[in-house]
Motif scaffolding. Structure first.
Motif, PDB file in Angstrom:
ATOM      1  N   GLY A   1       0.833  -1.195   0.000  1.00 21.11           N
ATOM      2  CA  GLY A   1       0.000   0.000   0.000  1.00 21.11           C
ATOM      3  C   GLY A   1       0.866   1.244   0.000  1.00 21.11           C
ATOM      4  N   LEU A   2       0.228   2.389  -0.100  1.00 17.58           N
ATOM      5  CA  LEU A   2       0.923   3.671  -0.091  1.00 17.58           C
ATOM      6  C   LEU A   2      -0.086   4.756   0.247  1.00 17.58           C
ATOM      7  N   ALA A   3       0.345   5.720   1.054  1.00 21.87           N
ATOM      8  CA  ALA A   3      -0.526   6.851   1.388  1.00 21.87           C
ATOM      9  C   ALA A   3      -0.065   8.096   0.649  1.00 21.87           C
ATOM     10  N   LEU A   4      -1.008   8.964   0.329  1.00 22.46           N
ATOM     11  CA  LEU A   4      -0.708  10.277  -0.229  1.00 22.46           C
ATOM     12  C   LEU A   4      -1.199  11.318   0.761  1.00 22.46           C
ATOM     13  N   THR A   5      -0.280  12.158   1.262  1.00 20.66           N
ATOM     14  CA  THR A   5      -0.637  13.142   2.286  1.00 20.66           C
ATOM     15  C   THR A   5      -0.077  14.507   1.906  1.00 20.66           C
ATOM     16  N   ASP A   6      -0.644  15.111   0.886  1.00 22.92           N
ATOM     17  CA  ASP A   6      -0.159  16.413   0.438  1.00 22.92           C
ATOM     18  C   ASP A   6      -0.544  17.510   1.421  1.00 22.92           C
ATOM     19  N   HIS A   7       0.202  18.602   1.349  1.00 22.61           N
ATOM     20  CA  HIS A   7      -0.008  19.722   2.268  1.00 22.61           C
ATOM     21  C   HIS A   7      -1.351  20.406   2.035  1.00 22.61           C
ATOM     22  N   GLY A   8      -2.282  20.251   2.953  1.00 24.06           N
ATOM     23  CA  GLY A   8      -3.496  21.049   2.962  1.00 24.06           C
ATOM     24  C   GLY A   8      -4.464  20.830   1.823  1.00 24.06           C
ATOM     25  N   ASN A   9      -4.300  19.758   1.027  1.00 31.13           N
ATOM     26  CA  ASN A   9      -5.221  19.558  -0.088  1.00 31.13           C
ATOM     27  C   ASN A   9      -5.343  18.092  -0.477  1.00 31.13           C
TER      28      ASN A   9
END
Length: 523
Positions: free
Chosen positions: A55-63
Motif C-alpha cells: 500500500g501507499l498513502a498520499l498526504t499532500d499539504h493542505g489539499n
C-alpha cells in the motif's frame, strides 16, 4: 543473466523482504504539495510497487488535489491506495485570523488518513472548509471541525510541526510541558480512539531525534501506539536537488541564499522497508505498525457515476419534450425575419433535421436534464442583464444556439456538433459558459440556492512548467544572468507546451549545449 530476469528477481526479493519485515509509507507528498513536493504520482506509485509495498498513502499539504489520480494509479498498480492529507490545524478557531507573524504561528500540522469511503468524504469536508472558512496563511481546519467529521479517519499525531511534537520538543522531560503534551494526546485519543497513533520520523534531522525520544516516552506512559513514517517529498535520493530548486521557486530565493527554507539533507525520499527498519533500531514494532494501519484501510470509491441535480419540469412534461419545446421556440426567435432559415414562420428542413439529429443524441445519452439546468441559469443571467456566452466545442451545437447558451449559428458557419457530443463518447458534454466577471457571483449564488450547495462545486486547473518557463525559473534560482537564460530559452523549439525532454529530443543546438556545457546541463 538477462536484465529482465534480474529485475524480476530483485522485485521478488523485495516482496519477500516486505512480507518478512513489512512497511508502508503513510506520510508522502506528491507534486500536488505545490512547489514543495517533487514526486510525480505515477512515479511514486511505481517506486512503492518496486519496493514490494502492499500500500501507499498520499498526504499532500493542505489539499486532496491528487487523491483521485493517486487512487486510480495505485489501483492499476495493484497496491492499496490510502487517501489522506497533511492538514493545517488552527491553534484555536479557524475563524480567528490575526496576530500570527507567519504560517508556523497560524497553524500546526496533522496527518489524516481515510480508512474507508466515509473517511474520504469527511476528508473532503475538512479540506473544503479549510479553504473556504479557515484560510489564513494556509487552509486550516480546527478541532471543532475534527469533532464533527472524524468518523472513518485515522489520525497520526504529525511531523515535528504538529501541536503534540512542538509541545514535546519544547518541554522534553519538564513536568509542566510534558503535561501539556499529555493533554494534547489525550484529546486526540478521546476523539479517534484506536485510530490515533503517535507519529515518529527519522530523516537524520536533530529536531526529529528530540521529538522521537520524547514521543516514545509519552507513548509508553500513556499506552498509545507508535507508528514510524518518513516525510517523503521526492521519490529517489538524487531527486533532492530538483526538490530544493522547487522550494527556491516557491519562496522566491536563490539556491545560494543562506537564510532560506530548505530540507536539511537528501534523506526525504521514498525509503525501502529495510532502510526504515535500519533507521528505527529498537522500534521495529512502530515500523511494522505502518503495515497494520495500511491493512485496515479499504477505500472503494464510486467513480464514473453521475449525480446531476434535477431540473423541476412544468406539470405533465418530460425533460425530452420540454427541451425540444424550448429549442423550437428559441430557434424561431433566433431566425425571425430570416426566410432562408424560417420560411413562412416554420423552421427550414436543414434546421429541423439538424435539431432532430442533435436532440436524438442528447436523449440517447441521457442529457436533457443537464441541458435544461444550463439553460435555466443562463436564462437567469439574461433576465438580470448579466452578459453570458458559451465557448469551445459547445458553439458547434444548434441546441446551444437555440437555448441562448451560444450566439453563433453553427449551420451558417459549418460547425460540427460531433466535436461537442457523440454517441461514441460517454462523457458529459462540456458546456463552458463565460459570465461577466463583475457579476458572475450572482449567477453562482442562484445555482447554489436553486440546486443546493451540495450539488455545486467550483474547480481549478493546475499549471505546469513547460520548457521555457522551467528554464526561466530555474535559471533565476541558480543566479544566472538574464541574457544567459534568454540565450538558453532561444534554443527551445517553438512548440506549444513542449517539455524539456521533448526539446532536447528535437532541438539539435540545445542537445549539443546540454552535452557540452555543465551549467546548461544543471538547469
Amino acid at each position: 543473466m538477462s536484465v529482465q530476469f534480474r529485475d524480476s528477481l530483485q522485485q521478488g526479493f523485495a516482496r519477500m523482504a516486505e512480507a518478512a519485515r513489512p512497511f508502508v509509507h503513510l506520510h508522502c507528498h506528491s507534486h500536488y504539495s505545490l512547489l514543495d513536493g517533487a514526486s510525480e504520482i505515477g512515479t511514486l506509485v511505481k517506486k512503492a510497487k518496486e519496493l514490494g509495498m502492499s500500500g501507499l498513502a498520499l498526504t499532500d499539504h493542505g489539499n486532496l488535489h491528487g487523491a483521485l489520480e493517486f487512487y486510480r494509479k495505485a489501483k492499476e498498480a495493484g497496491i492499496n491506495p490510502i487517501l489522506g492529507y497533511e492538514a493545517y490545524i488552527a491553534p484555536g478557531s479557524r475563524f480567528e485570523k490575526k496576530d500570527a507573524a507567519n504560517s508556523k504561528e497560524a497553524s500546526y500540522h496533522l496527518t489524516l488518513l481515510a480508512q474507508n469511503r466515509t473517511g474520504f468524504k469527511n476528508l473532503i469536508k475538512l479540506a473544503s472548509a479549510a479553504s473556504l472558512e479557515g484560510f489564513y496563511y494556509k487552509p486550516r481546519i480546527d478541532k471543532q471541525l475534527l469533532e464533527a467529521h472524524h468518523e472513518g479517519i485515522i489520525c497520526l499525531s504529525g511531523c515535528v510541526s504538529s501541536e503534540l511534537s512542538l509541545a514535546l520538543i519544547k518541554g522534553g522531560a519538564d513536568a509542566e510541558d510534558f503535561r501539556e503534551a499529555r493533554e494534547i494526546a489525550a484529546w486526540f485519543h478521546r476523539l479517534f480512539g484506536d485510530r490515533y497513533f503517535i507519529e515518529i520520523m527519522n530523516n537524520g534531522v536533530e529536531v526529529q531525534r528530540l521529538q522521537l525520544e520524547a514521543a516514545v516516552d509519552l507513548a509508553r506512559r500513556m499506552g498509545l501506539p507508535l507508528v514510524a513514517t518518513s516525510d517523503a517529498h521526492y521519490v529517489n535520493r538524487d531527486d533532492a536537488v530538483a526538490q530544493d530548486v522547487l522550494l527556491c521557486i516557491n519562496t522566491g530565493k536563490f539556491r545560494t541564499d543562506t537564510n532560506r527554507m530548505r530540507m536539511e539533507n537528501d534523506s526525504f525520499y521514498l525509503r525501502s522497508p529495510e532502510e526504515m527498519y535500519a533507521h528505527f533500531p529498537g522500534l521495529e514494532d512502530a515500523v511494522a505498525r505502518s503495515h497494520e494501519i495500511a491493512s485496515s484501510v479499504s477505500i472503494d470509491l464510486e467513480l464514473g457515476k453521475r449525480h446531476f441535480p434535477v431540473f423541476q419540469l412544468p406539470p405533465e412534461k418530460t425533460a425530452e419534450d420540454y427541451l425540444r419545446e424550448l429549442c423550437i421556440q428559441g430557434l424561431k426567435e433566433r431566425y425571425a425575419g430570416d426566410e432562408e432559415m424560417l420560411p413562412g414562420g416554420e423552421l427550414a428542413p436543414v434546421v429541423r433535421e439538424r435539431l432532430e439529429r442533435e436532440l436524438s443524441v442528447i436523449n440517447k445519452l441521457g442529457f436533457p436534464n443537464y441541458f435544461l439546468i444550463v439553460w435555466d441559469f443562463v436564462r437567469h443571467a439574461r433576465e438580470r442583464g448579466v452578459p453570458a456566452t458559451a465557448r469551445g466545442s459547445g458553439v458547434g451545437a444548434l441546441v446551444c444556439y437555440a437555448l441562448y447558451l451560444s450566439h453563433v449559428c453553427p449551420i451558417r458557419y459549418d460547425l460540427l456538433f460531433e466535436r461537442f457530443l457523440d454517441l461514441n463518447r460517454k462523457e458529459a458534454p462540456d458546456i463552458d459558459i463565460d459570465f461577466c466577471k463583475d457579476r458572475r457571483g450572482e449567477i453562482i449564488r442562484y445555482v447554489k440556492d436553486k440546486y443546493g450547495e451540495e450539488n455545486v462545486a467550483q474547480i481549478g486547473t493546475f499549471g505546469t512548467l513547460a520548457a521555457k518557463a522551467a528554464i526561466t525559473d530555474v535559471g533565476r534560482v541558480l543566479g544566472w544572468p538574464i541574457a544567459r537564460v534568454n540565450q538558453l530559452k532561444a534554443l527551445v523549439p517553438e512548440q506549444l507546451g513542449i517539455s524539456l525532454d521533448e526539446a532536447l529530443e528535437s532541438g539539435e543546438e540545445l542537445k549539443k549545449l546540454y552535452e557540452t556545457d555543465a551549467e546548461a546541463r544543471e538547469v
